[in-house]
Scaffold this active site. Structure first.
Site, PDB file in Angstrom:
ATOM      1  N   LYS A  24       0.877  -1.237  -0.010  1.00 40.46           N
ATOM      2  CA  LYS A  24       0.022   0.102   0.154  1.00 40.46           C
ATOM      3  C   LYS A  24       0.899   1.138   0.178  1.00 40.46           C
ATOM      4  O   LYS A  24       0.500   2.232  -0.847  1.00 40.46           O
ATOM      5  CB  LYS A  24      -1.007  -0.151   1.248  1.00 40.46           C
ATOM      6  CG  LYS A  24      -1.406   1.306   1.644  1.00 40.46           C
ATOM      7  CD  LYS A  24      -2.502   1.288   2.747  1.00 40.46           C
ATOM      8  CE  LYS A  24      -1.658   1.365   4.194  1.00 40.46           C
ATOM      9  NZ  LYS A  24      -1.032   2.861   4.724  1.00 40.46           N
ATOM     10  N   ASN A  25       1.933   1.313   0.897  1.00 38.87           N
ATOM     11  CA  ASN A  25       2.780   2.524   1.122  1.00 38.87           C
ATOM     12  C   ASN A  25       3.827   2.634  -0.087  1.00 38.87           C
ATOM     13  O   ASN A  25       4.424   3.768  -0.083  1.00 38.87           O
ATOM     14  CB  ASN A  25       3.489   2.605   2.348  1.00 38.87           C
ATOM     15  CG  ASN A  25       2.387   2.523   3.339  1.00 38.87           C
ATOM     16  OD1 ASN A  25       1.164   2.902   3.124  1.00 38.87           O
ATOM     17  ND2 ASN A  25       2.876   2.252   4.726  1.00 38.87           N
ATOM     18  N   CYS A 126      -4.541  12.406  13.329  1.00 35.69           N
ATOM     19  CA  CYS A 126      -4.974  10.969  13.215  1.00 35.69           C
ATOM     20  C   CYS A 126      -4.662  10.372  14.354  1.00 35.69           C
ATOM     21  O   CYS A 126      -3.935  10.730  15.191  1.00 35.69           O
ATOM     22  CB  CYS A 126      -4.325  10.580  11.813  1.00 35.69           C
ATOM     23  SG  CYS A 126      -2.627   9.859  12.423  1.00 35.69           S
ATOM     24  N   ARG A 131       0.432  14.244  13.147  1.00 41.30           N
ATOM     25  CA  ARG A 131       1.264  13.726  11.973  1.00 41.30           C
ATOM     26  C   ARG A 131       1.777  15.101  11.001  1.00 41.30           C
ATOM     27  O   ARG A 131       1.049  15.712  10.428  1.00 41.30           O
ATOM     28  CB  ARG A 131       0.462  13.086  11.087  1.00 41.30           C
ATOM     29  CG  ARG A 131      -0.195  11.803  11.689  1.00 41.30           C
ATOM     30  CD  ARG A 131       1.025  10.639  11.736  1.00 41.30           C
ATOM     31  NE  ARG A 131       1.120  10.119  10.597  1.00 41.30           N
ATOM     32  CZ  ARG A 131       0.632   9.233   9.761  1.00 41.30           C
ATOM     33  NH1 ARG A 131      -0.565   8.696  10.317  1.00 41.30           N
ATOM     34  NH2 ARG A 131       0.963   8.537   8.736  1.00 41.30           N
ATOM     35  N   ASP A 314       4.913   0.194  12.102  1.00 42.75           N
ATOM     36  CA  ASP A 314       3.619  -0.323  11.407  1.00 42.75           C
ATOM     37  C   ASP A 314       3.519  -1.934  11.896  1.00 42.75           C
ATOM     38  O   ASP A 314       2.475  -2.389  11.528  1.00 42.75           O
ATOM     39  CB  ASP A 314       3.622  -0.247   9.856  1.00 42.75           C
ATOM     40  CG  ASP A 314       3.505   1.095   9.602  1.00 42.75           C
ATOM     41  OD1 ASP A 314       3.529   1.428   8.488  1.00 42.75           O
ATOM     42  OD2 ASP A 314       3.350   2.185  10.516  1.00 42.75           O
ATOM     43  N   ARG A 406      -8.534  -0.491   5.206  1.00 41.82           N
ATOM     44  CA  ARG A 406      -7.848   0.718   4.597  1.00 41.82           C
ATOM     45  C   ARG A 406      -6.463   0.154   4.132  1.00 41.82           C
ATOM     46  O   ARG A 406      -6.088   0.645   3.093  1.00 41.82           O
ATOM     47  CB  ARG A 406      -7.648   1.861   5.685  1.00 41.82           C
ATOM     48  CG  ARG A 406      -8.642   2.606   5.929  1.00 41.82           C
ATOM     49  CD  ARG A 406      -8.329   3.903   6.537  1.00 41.82           C
ATOM     50  NE  ARG A 406      -6.937   4.266   6.214  1.00 41.82           N
ATOM     51  CZ  ARG A 406      -6.025   4.799   7.088  1.00 41.82           C
ATOM     52  NH1 ARG A 406      -6.245   4.819   8.544  1.00 41.82           N
ATOM     53  NH2 ARG A 406      -5.060   5.368   6.539  1.00 41.82           N
TER      54      ARG A 406
HETATM   55  C1  EPZ Z   1       4.558   6.720   6.313  1.00 44.29           C
HETATM   56  O1  EPZ Z   1       4.016   7.709   6.976  1.00 44.29           O
HETATM   57  C2  EPZ Z   1       3.656   5.689   6.299  1.00 44.29           C
HETATM   58  N1  EPZ Z   1       2.698   5.787   5.550  1.00 44.29           N
HETATM   59  C3  EPZ Z   1       3.326   5.207   7.691  1.00 44.29           C
HETATM   60  O2  EPZ Z   1       2.088   4.071   7.748  1.00 44.29           O
HETATM   61  C4  EPZ Z   1       4.157   4.851   8.618  1.00 44.29           C
HETATM   62  O3  EPZ Z   1       3.976   4.607   9.828  1.00 44.29           O
HETATM   63  C5  EPZ Z   1       5.292   6.012   8.580  1.00 44.29           C
HETATM   64  O4  EPZ Z   1       5.705   6.523   7.297  1.00 44.29           O
HETATM   65  C6  EPZ Z   1       6.604   5.706   9.598  1.00 44.29           C
HETATM   66  O5  EPZ Z   1       7.287   4.411   8.747  1.00 44.29           O
HETATM   67  C7  EPZ Z   1       2.829   6.115   4.327  1.00 44.29           C
HETATM   68  O6  EPZ Z   1       3.722   5.646   3.729  1.00 44.29           O
HETATM   69  C8  EPZ Z   1       1.465   6.330   3.164  1.00 44.29           C
HETATM   70  P1  EPZ Z   1       6.816  10.127   8.640  1.00 44.29           P
HETATM   71  P2  EPZ Z   1       4.499   9.278   7.110  1.00 44.29           P
HETATM   72  O7  EPZ Z   1       6.723  11.294   7.727  1.00 44.29           O
HETATM   73  O8  EPZ Z   1       5.321   9.448   5.870  1.00 44.29           O
HETATM   74  C9  EPZ Z   1       7.569  13.118  12.026  1.00 44.29           C
HETATM   75  C10 EPZ Z   1       0.374   2.599   7.729  1.00 44.29           C
HETATM   76  O9  EPZ Z   1      -0.187   2.285   8.907  1.00 44.29           O
HETATM   77  N2  EPZ Z   1       7.471  14.160  10.943  1.00 44.29           N
HETATM   78  O10 EPZ Z   1       7.759   8.979   8.112  1.00 44.29           O
HETATM   79  O11 EPZ Z   1       3.298  10.267   7.465  1.00 44.29           O
HETATM   80  C11 EPZ Z   1       6.068  12.478  12.080  1.00 44.29           C
HETATM   81  O12 EPZ Z   1       5.372  13.354  12.960  1.00 44.29           O
HETATM   82  C12 EPZ Z   1       0.853   4.170   7.991  1.00 44.29           C
HETATM   83  O13 EPZ Z   1       0.557   1.956   6.735  1.00 44.29           O
HETATM   84  C13 EPZ Z   1       7.694  15.440  11.187  1.00 44.29           C
HETATM   85  O14 EPZ Z   1       7.803  15.711  12.430  1.00 44.29           O
HETATM   86  O15 EPZ Z   1       5.218   9.285   8.343  1.00 44.29           O
HETATM   87  C14 EPZ Z   1       6.446  11.214  12.722  1.00 44.29           C
HETATM   88  O16 EPZ Z   1       6.561  11.503  14.329  1.00 44.29           O
HETATM   89  C15 EPZ Z   1       0.657   4.455   9.255  1.00 44.29           C
HETATM   90  N3  EPZ Z   1       7.519  16.407  10.278  1.00 44.29           N
HETATM   91  C16 EPZ Z   1       7.605  10.813  12.131  1.00 44.29           C
HETATM   92  O17 EPZ Z   1       8.459  12.128  11.673  1.00 44.29           O
HETATM   93  C17 EPZ Z   1       7.414  15.808   8.740  1.00 44.29           C
HETATM   94  O18 EPZ Z   1       7.279  16.889   8.041  1.00 44.29           O
HETATM   95  C18 EPZ Z   1       7.710   9.869  10.970  1.00 44.29           C
HETATM   96  O19 EPZ Z   1       6.900  10.419   9.973  1.00 44.29           O
HETATM   97  C19 EPZ Z   1       6.970  14.773   8.511  1.00 44.29           C
HETATM   98  C20 EPZ Z   1       7.178  13.825   9.516  1.00 44.29           C
END
Ligand code: EPZ
Length: 427
Positions: A24-25, A126, A131, A314, A406
């Site tokens: 999915k990701n 969320c 996020r 995840d 989802r």
């Molecule tokens: C991706 O989300 C995945 N989703 C998530 O999977 C996964 O949990 C996550 O990466 C971590 O591996 C998709 O790929 C669609 P991040 P993403 O940006 O990109 C902080 C699932 O269940 N952060 O890597 O949104 C953030 O708050 C989903 O399939 C900032 O501070 O996650 C978090 O604490 C859930 N500023 C950490 O970094 C930013 O601009 C990681 O977030 C971006 C992120």
């Protein structure tokens, strides 16, 4: 949104093989890449899950057309999806779309790169914690985008994005993907440092290269992108879903189960295999397949979630459920999201003994689980509760279970094929 209740009569042994769907990701950013060219992208091995349907609907609202075949993955050709964006009419992501999946933030970079404008409804908070997308915005601003809030929308404009040398302040998967796509059409060369190393990022890069982009890795955390004037259509097969594979591998480790997981990529699950070995779980790794059998006494372990190649957040909830069956105290530290223990309260209603202290959960096992009525909050917590229901004696009912659909393709059907007594009813 239709909602569902999943009911499970637990304690029945699971045995057999389960085939892993596409990731999915990986498919989500690869769908967003449709915006980068007027020509058609044809993606194979696209999982039939709600988040994909929502992203495909968002692309259609932007002007994408399904060509020939039905443009949704559950069309006549199953997991193949063919979409083109001849022109990007209205670069707008509505609140309905943004609320349903945070992944809609992945449209920001591509829309800006394609037509110099993007209006994205701010993705609401969320269930797994705040996020933020500040790293995405910082990078795009450095590339020349003017970004400001207008009501509940984020509005971004730029004449043409220009290449930058940018180091992410922190690891972000979709942030890395957003900027890779933006850089593919930017003027000049972009160097992205401190990038996320998740396999889904490299899979997106492979699609961009197939589209004519000049994208190459420079070490493990840096990408160099030489912007192009235009990209062309491409065909691509989505990599297998390592989180789905890990979920079923964990299911196989529960007492009495014997599960073969096929079509996965073992190299993507090194950190899970390490933990399961530390627990003395009975796991065999073959070419593109795993086999897990329950029955041994499981040793407790300690896990810390980290960016890839560390243990994936995840899979944290699903492993926590397995820890309830280990003989001793296991520890789980969640360092990626600040509120990803919502499944703990529900697991304790099944009879688990888990205590949360800040970013750590202590799991005392083995716990004899019994059926209960549960309510789930997010996608991966849903999977953890299903695993708990399968291990619990008696009936477990999980409300708000649309979450499961989802991100998992037909989990109830796949579990039934393994011998589980599981049913879905509309809420
Ligand atoms: C991706 O989300 C995945 N989703 C998530 O999977 C996964 O949990 C996550 O990466 C971590 O591996 C998709 O790929 C669609 P991040 P993403 O940006 O990109 C902080 C699932 O269940 N952060 O890597 O949104 C953030 O708050 C989903 O399939 C900032 O501070 O996650 C978090 O604490 C859930 N500023 C950490 O970094 C930013 O601009 C990681 O977030 C971006 C992120």
């Amino acid at each position: 949104m239709r909602n569902f209740i999943i009911s499970i009569r637990g304690g029945r042994p699971l045995a057999g093989s389960v085939a892993v769907a596409g990731a999915k990701n990986a498919a989500l950013p690869e769908l967003a890449a449709v915006c980068l060219t007027p020509e058609a992208l044809e993606l194979a091995n696209v999982p039939q899950v709600e988040d994909i349907r929502v992203m495909a609907a968002a692309l259609r609202a932007l002007g994408a057309e399904g060509q020939g075949e039905d443009a949704l993955p559950d069309g006549p050709r199953g997991h193949r999806l063919r979409l083109a964006m001849p022109q990007l009419r209205a670069p707008l992501v509505t609140p309905e779309i943004a609320r349903t999946t945070r992944a809609s933030v992945l449209l920001l970079g591509p829309m800006l790169a394609r037509c110099g404008e993007a209006r994205v409804s701010m993705p609401g908070g969320c269930p797994i914690g705040e996020r933020k997308i500040d790293f995405h915005l910082l990078g795009l601003q450095r590339m020349g985008a003017e970004i400001r809030a207008e009501g509940e929308y984020l509005v971004a404009r730029c004449r043409r994005l220009r290449g930058i040398d940018f180091s992410f302040p922190g690891k972000t998967v979709t942030g890395t993907e957003n900027l890779l796509m933006a850089a593919a059409l930017a003027e000049g060369t972009t160097v992205l440092r401190n990038c996320a190393r998740e396999p889904e990022v490299a899979d997106l890069a492979a699609l961009l290269v197939a589209m004519g982009a000049d994208v190459e890795p420079d070490g493990e955390e840096t990408w160099v992108v030489r912007g192009r004037e235009a990209l062309h259509g491409a065909r691509h097969r989505v990599i297998p879903d390592r989180i789905e594979a890990g979920t079923y591998l964990i299911a196989g480790c529960f007492a009495g189960n014997d599960v073969r997981v096929e079509g996965a990529e073992p190299a993507h699950l090194g950190s899970l295999l390490e933990i399961l070995a530390a627990m003395d779980a009975d796991v065999e790794v073959g070419a593109g397949a795993f086999r897990a059998r329950g029955g041994r006494r499981l040793r407790p372990a300690a896990v810390v979630t980290e960016p890839y190649p560390g243990f994936p957040t995840d899979l944290q909830a699903q492993l926590t459920t397995l820890f309830t069956q280990a003989d001793g105290v296991s520890r789980v530290r969640e360092t990626i999201f600040n509120d990803r223990f919502r499944h703990v309260g529900e697991l304790n209603r099944l009879g688990a003994a888990i205590e949360v202290r800040g970013d750590e959960a202590l799991v005392r096992g083995p716990a004899r689980l019994h059926g209960a009525v549960l309510r789930t909050t997010d996608l991966r917590a849903s999977a953890a509760l299903v695993l708990g229901g399968l291990a619990a004696a008696g009936e477990t009912r999980i409300e708000n279970a649309y979450q499961l659909f989802r991100g998992y393709e037909d989990m109830p059907g796949k579990l039934q094929a393994l011998g589980a007594e599981i049913a879905i009813e509309e809420e």
